[in-house]
Design a protein around this motif. Structure first.
Motif, PDB file in Angstrom:
ATOM      1  N   THR A   1       0.817  -1.223   0.000  1.00 33.83           N
ATOM      2  CA  THR A   1       0.000   0.000   0.000  1.00 33.83           C
ATOM      3  C   THR A   1       0.849   1.271   0.000  1.00 33.83           C
ATOM      4  N   ASN A   2       2.155   1.101   0.053  1.00 36.92           N
ATOM      5  CA  ASN A   2       3.037   2.269   0.121  1.00 36.92           C
ATOM      6  C   ASN A   2       3.159   2.985  -1.217  1.00 36.92           C
ATOM      7  N   LYS A   3       3.606   4.248  -1.122  1.00 32.58           N
ATOM      8  CA  LYS A   3       4.026   5.004  -2.301  1.00 32.58           C
ATOM      9  C   LYS A   3       5.487   5.386  -2.101  1.00 32.58           C
ATOM     10  N   LYS A   4       6.309   5.042  -3.057  1.00 32.13           N
ATOM     11  CA  LYS A   4       7.731   5.363  -2.978  1.00 32.13           C
ATOM     12  C   LYS A   4       8.219   5.778  -4.368  1.00 32.13           C
ATOM     13  N   SER A   5       9.451   6.286  -4.403  1.00 33.77           N
ATOM     14  CA  SER A   5      10.033   6.678  -5.682  1.00 33.77           C
ATOM     15  C   SER A   5      11.483   6.231  -5.779  1.00 33.77           C
TER      16      SER A   5
ATOM     17  N   HIS B   1       7.999   6.412 -10.008  1.00 31.99           N
ATOM     18  CA  HIS B   1       7.088   6.442  -8.872  1.00 31.99           C
ATOM     19  C   HIS B   1       6.371   5.100  -8.772  1.00 31.99           C
ATOM     20  N   LEU B   2       6.322   4.608  -7.546  1.00 29.81           N
ATOM     21  CA  LEU B   2       5.802   3.275  -7.288  1.00 29.81           C
ATOM     22  C   LEU B   2       4.583   3.359  -6.376  1.00 29.81           C
ATOM     23  N   HIS B   3       3.522   2.684  -6.740  1.00 30.08           N
ATOM     24  CA  HIS B   3       2.311   2.730  -5.911  1.00 30.08           C
ATOM     25  C   HIS B   3       1.524   1.439  -6.080  1.00 30.08           C
ATOM     26  N   ALA B   4       1.123   0.869  -4.952  1.00 32.47           N
ATOM     27  CA  ALA B   4       0.306  -0.346  -4.954  1.00 32.47           C
ATOM     28  C   ALA B   4       0.996  -1.482  -5.696  1.00 32.47           C
ATOM     29  N   LEU B   5       2.271  -1.665  -5.402  1.00 31.26           N
ATOM     30  CA  LEU B   5       3.020  -2.721  -6.076  1.00 31.26           C
ATOM     31  C   LEU B   5       2.652  -4.093  -5.511  1.00 31.26           C
ATOM     32  N   GLN B   6       3.028  -5.106  -6.259  1.00 25.31           N
ATOM     33  CA  GLN B   6       2.803  -6.485  -5.893  1.00 25.31           C
ATOM     34  C   GLN B   6       4.136  -7.150  -5.539  1.00 25.31           C
ATOM     35  N   PRO B   7       4.108  -8.220  -4.767  1.00 27.06           N
ATOM     36  CA  PRO B   7       5.374  -8.908  -4.447  1.00 27.06           C
ATOM     37  C   PRO B   7       6.165  -9.324  -5.686  1.00 27.06           C
ATOM     38  N   GLU B   8       5.490  -9.639  -6.767  1.00 28.59           N
ATOM     39  CA  GLU B   8       6.203 -10.053  -7.986  1.00 28.59           C
ATOM     40  C   GLU B   8       6.934  -8.903  -8.673  1.00 28.59           C
ATOM     41  N   ASP B   9       6.704  -7.683  -8.184  1.00 28.59           N
ATOM     42  CA  ASP B   9       7.437  -6.526  -8.707  1.00 28.59           C
ATOM     43  C   ASP B   9       8.809  -6.391  -8.065  1.00 28.59           C
ATOM     44  N   SER B  10       9.084  -7.213  -7.089  1.00 20.50           N
ATOM     45  CA  SER B  10      10.404  -7.197  -6.455  1.00 20.50           C
ATOM     46  C   SER B  10      11.455  -7.542  -7.506  1.00 20.50           C
TER      47      SER B  10
ATOM     48  N   SER C   1      23.276   5.439 -28.454  1.00 20.49           N
ATOM     49  CA  SER C   1      24.370   4.508 -28.703  1.00 20.49           C
ATOM     50  C   SER C   1      24.622   3.696 -27.446  1.00 20.49           C
ATOM     51  N   GLU C   2      25.807   3.779 -26.901  1.00 18.61           N
ATOM     52  CA  GLU C   2      26.155   3.007 -25.715  1.00 18.61           C
ATOM     53  C   GLU C   2      25.270   3.381 -24.537  1.00 18.61           C
ATOM     54  N   LEU C   3      24.806   2.385 -23.805  1.00 14.22           N
ATOM     55  CA  LEU C   3      24.044   2.618 -22.585  1.00 14.22           C
ATOM     56  C   LEU C   3      24.997   2.687 -21.401  1.00 14.22           C
ATOM     57  N   PHE C   4      24.819   3.710 -20.569  1.00 16.07           N
ATOM     58  CA  PHE C   4      25.554   3.827 -19.311  1.00 16.07           C
ATOM     59  C   PHE C   4      24.559   3.494 -18.193  1.00 16.07           C
ATOM     60  N   PHE C   5      24.887   2.463 -17.434  1.00 15.39           N
ATOM     61  CA  PHE C   5      23.968   1.991 -16.406  1.00 15.39           C
ATOM     62  C   PHE C   5      24.353   2.487 -15.018  1.00 15.39           C
ATOM     63  N   GLY C   6      23.340   2.672 -14.196  1.00 19.99           N
ATOM     64  CA  GLY C   6      23.559   2.862 -12.778  1.00 19.99           C
ATOM     65  C   GLY C   6      23.733   1.506 -12.101  1.00 19.99           C
ATOM     66  N   GLU C   7      23.978   1.552 -10.795  1.00 23.92           N
ATOM     67  CA  GLU C   7      24.168   0.302 -10.054  1.00 23.92           C
ATOM     68  C   GLU C   7      22.848  -0.387  -9.727  1.00 23.92           C
ATOM     69  N   GLY C   8      21.777   0.354  -9.863  1.00 26.93           N
ATOM     70  CA  GLY C   8      20.468  -0.238  -9.641  1.00 26.93           C
ATOM     71  C   GLY C   8      19.907   0.041  -8.262  1.00 26.93           C
ATOM     72  N   SER C   9      18.600  -0.069  -8.179  1.00 28.48           N
ATOM     73  CA  SER C   9      17.891  -0.003  -6.900  1.00 28.48           C
ATOM     74  C   SER C   9      17.198  -1.344  -6.697  1.00 28.48           C
ATOM     75  N   ARG C  10      17.564  -2.013  -5.607  1.00 24.02           N
ATOM     76  CA  ARG C  10      16.966  -3.328  -5.354  1.00 24.02           C
ATOM     77  C   ARG C  10      15.696  -3.149  -4.541  1.00 24.02           C
ATOM     78  N   LEU C  11      14.584  -3.507  -5.135  1.00 27.41           N
ATOM     79  CA  LEU C  11      13.271  -3.292  -4.535  1.00 27.41           C
ATOM     80  C   LEU C  11      12.695  -4.607  -4.032  1.00 27.41           C
ATOM     81  N   THR C  12      12.223  -4.575  -2.787  1.00 31.72           N
ATOM     82  CA  THR C  12      11.507  -5.716  -2.213  1.00 31.72           C
ATOM     83  C   THR C  12      10.119  -5.243  -1.811  1.00 31.72           C
ATOM     84  N   VAL C  13       9.110  -5.920  -2.320  1.00 34.86           N
ATOM     85  CA  VAL C  13       7.720  -5.593  -1.994  1.00 34.86           C
ATOM     86  C   VAL C  13       7.164  -6.695  -1.098  1.00 34.86           C
ATOM     87  N   LEU C  14       6.737  -6.268   0.083  1.00 35.45           N
ATOM     88  CA  LEU C  14       6.234  -7.254   1.049  1.00 35.45           C
ATOM     89  C   LEU C  14       4.721  -7.382   0.984  1.00 35.45           C
TER      90      LEU C  14
END
Lengths: 111, 111
Positions: free
Chosen positions: B16-20, B77-86, B98-111
């Protein structure tokens, strides 16, 4: 639709042995092909692209349009080459904004 | 500055959370991307922004809402996510697609 196939999820080779990571693609237009690499605990980064025709860290890859392949090769594997390797395709001209990744091959170099 | 920076690195949220998730780059790149990566799977494209306008939405559910406030910033922006969105959410940028430059990522866990 654009598709990238990497048939091997895991490839284990001994240090000093040759390496070949396979990549086949499906795209009706003119593709741009890339190899990206992810070392342990590092971000995904570009290794090489077919347009530049460079050799990076001893790796080379040649685009074979007849066989729709872009295999990654290195004559002598090093332990530091152990990583996850992704083949990727950008479709030109229509799909130029979309980069599609293969499932990845984990290269394990055994000392 | 030649990096893509993502915050937070880890996020745990309830359904039920809202996060970004936030992404920033100062390389002057005009294309920015959100990818989703599940364990042992390749990155899957979610959204592409080109010159601060949404140009690709890969049929992503509306509980994911991207925003590009300016050429250096990209939010998800994340709202009303499901556990499978982890998953690991990767931001990338590129110049001239051209070349993609990636960030390190944000690891999301939805409970």
């Amino acid at each position: 639709a654009q598709r990238v196939t990497q048939p091997e999820k895991l490839l284990s080779v001994f240090k000093g042995a040759p390496v070949e990571l396979k990549c086949n693609y499906s795209y009706s237009g003119s593709p741009e092909l890339f190899w990206y690499v992810q070392y342990s605990r590092q971000r995904l980064q570009l290794l090489l692209r077919h347009i530049s025709r460079e050799s990076i860290k001893g790796f080379t890859a040649d685009l074979n349009k007849g066989e729709t392949s872009f295999h990654l090769k290195k004559p002598f594997a090093q332990e530091e080459d152990s990583a996850m390797y992704y083949c990727a395709l950008r479709g030109l001209p229509g799909g130029y904004q979309k980069v599609t990744f293969g499932i990845g091959t984990k290269l394990q170099v055994i000392p | 500055d030649t990096e893509v920076t993502q915050t937070p690195k880890h996020l745990v949220m309830g359904m039920t959370n809202k996060k970004s998730l936030k992404c920033e780059q100062h390389m002057g790149h005009r294309a920015m991307y959100w990818y989703k990566q599940k364990a042992k799977k390749p990155p899957e494209l979610m959204f592409v922004y080109s010159y601060e306008k949404l140009s690709i939405n890969e049929s992503v559910p509306s509980r994911f809402s991207p925003e590009c406030p300016n050429s250096s910033l990209l939010n998800l922006h994340l709202h009303a996510l499901q556990p499978e969105d982890s998953a690991l959410y990767l931001c990338a940028s590129s110049q001239d697609f051209s070349e993609l430059f990636f960030g390190e990522g944000s690891r999301l866990t939805v409970l």
